[in-house]
Design an enzyme around this catalytic site. Sequence first.
Site, PDB file in Angstrom:
ATOM      1  N   LYS A 106     -11.881  11.126  24.239  1.00 38.12           N
ATOM      2  CA  LYS A 106     -13.914  11.740  24.437  1.00 38.12           C
ATOM      3  C   LYS A 106     -14.282  10.582  25.241  1.00 38.12           C
ATOM      4  CE  LYS A 106     -14.455  15.996  26.487  1.00 38.12           C
ATOM      5  NZ  LYS A 106     -13.022  16.799  26.524  1.00 38.12           N
TER       6      LYS A 106
HETATM    7  N1  GLU Z   1     -12.489  17.207  29.600  1.00 35.83           N
HETATM    8  C1  GLU Z   1     -11.065  18.638  30.327  1.00 35.83           C
HETATM    9  C2  GLU Z   1     -11.361  18.961  28.984  1.00 35.83           C
HETATM   10  O1  GLU Z   1     -11.695  19.084  27.724  1.00 35.83           O
HETATM   11  C3  GLU Z   1     -10.035  17.928  30.457  1.00 35.83           C
HETATM   12  C4  GLU Z   1      -9.676  16.803  29.795  1.00 35.83           C
HETATM   13  C5  GLU Z   1      -8.305  16.025  30.494  1.00 35.83           C
HETATM   14  O2  GLU Z   1      -7.817  17.136  31.797  1.00 35.83           O
HETATM   15  O3  GLU Z   1      -7.768  15.013  29.712  1.00 35.83           O
HETATM   16  O4  GLU Z   1      -9.863  20.152  28.292  1.00 35.83           O
END
Ligand code: GLU
Length: 417
Positions: A106
């Site tokens: 993240k």
């Molecule tokens: N931000 C989204 C989540 O928290 C998607 C992450 C992604 O597609 O890699 O799951």
Amino acid sequence: MSEAANPFESLQEQVDDAAAHLDVDAGTLARLKNPERVLETNLSVELDDGSVELFRAYRSQFNGARGPYKGGVRYHPQVSRDEVKALSGWMAYKCAVVDIPYGGGKGGIVVDPDDYSEAELERLTRAFATELRPIIGEDRDIPAPDVNTGRREMNWIKDTYETLENTTEPGVVTGKAPDSGGSAGRVEATGRSVMLTAREAFEYLGEDVEGATVAVQGYGNAGSIAARLLEDVGASVVAVSDSGGAAYDPDGLDTRAAKARKNETGEVTDYDAPETLTNEELLTLDVDLLVPAALENAIDGELAHEVEADVIVEAANGPLTPDADDVLADRDVHVYPDILANAGGVTVSYFEWVQNRQRFYWSEERVNEELETVIVDAFDRLTSTLEERDLPNFRTAAYVVAIERVLAASEQSGVWP
Ligand code: GLU
């Protein structure tokens, strides 16, 4: 309101709760509770007036045992090192719950994007992509959209990476626009998995989502699409909110009109509803289904005593603190966790990455069908794990399934060096 929980401590507590039902030694448990590495960087960006501003940014790579690190990048003033670490852990376990071949990652930038022009945001995003370049790649770490980021930012990251690497590699980032290699159905995917989880949850409880009353906290991508898809399967969405408050109509709102109004004025409370409420009032409405779709810590232990919903499906990451979980379990509120319910986003990111690598693109119908199979299979796996192993709740069942998958991959790899 009690002091806000630290999301990283919440993640660690959730892992501990599940590990209590598994045979895990102390060293392994520590590995399951901490990221492998965190990049912290200060980005210098020239503003439109010629001045230079410094922005703090992070990328946490939590666990790479099951595949490349994967997860979004958020732009928000509350971004912190611990928040990003927590979110990367939730990604690792989310990818394992739906059994897609990724680890968790993240990123985030401490910024309120509303305060900057598009050109400034482009320079900021390209500066971040430049810092990320050595540690990302379609086989290393794959960013995606999250709070306040979307196709535009992903296209910039892709272009920066490809330019610096002198290659074409659309799979370095997901959530792109279709003409830049994005997948059909990606924008709707998070809301779709929330709707599918709610549908399965009601069925599991011997009820029907059709006719259920619903309140949705947060009307961004996940919340507004979940609300629309729930309305489309016959639920009555009575309240929706953003950070400015909630629109409430006990007879059911028009979720599309509410979104159109928010797009026009920036406030969902400008939708013509009989009543407006505070977010706290929305979270304690007597509804069949509550969908927290904003940020972490929406419901803490104190507020959990006042929640009147029968079922909670988490569209946001980490909207319930561990204290809230305990209170809600005692009060027989059924909670379906983020790492299942919002996993549609990363699942369709996986489909996007597969399509990018094959240079072969699927129809929206195929994407939606494959997503439904993944979510329904994951839901069934959690219910069978919950029942067979007599686990206290769905969140623990989700972590038990996920941790076992991560551990299997780690054990098969052995220890290096
Ligand atoms: N931000 C989204 C989540 O928290 C998607 C992450 C992604 O597609 O890699 O799951």
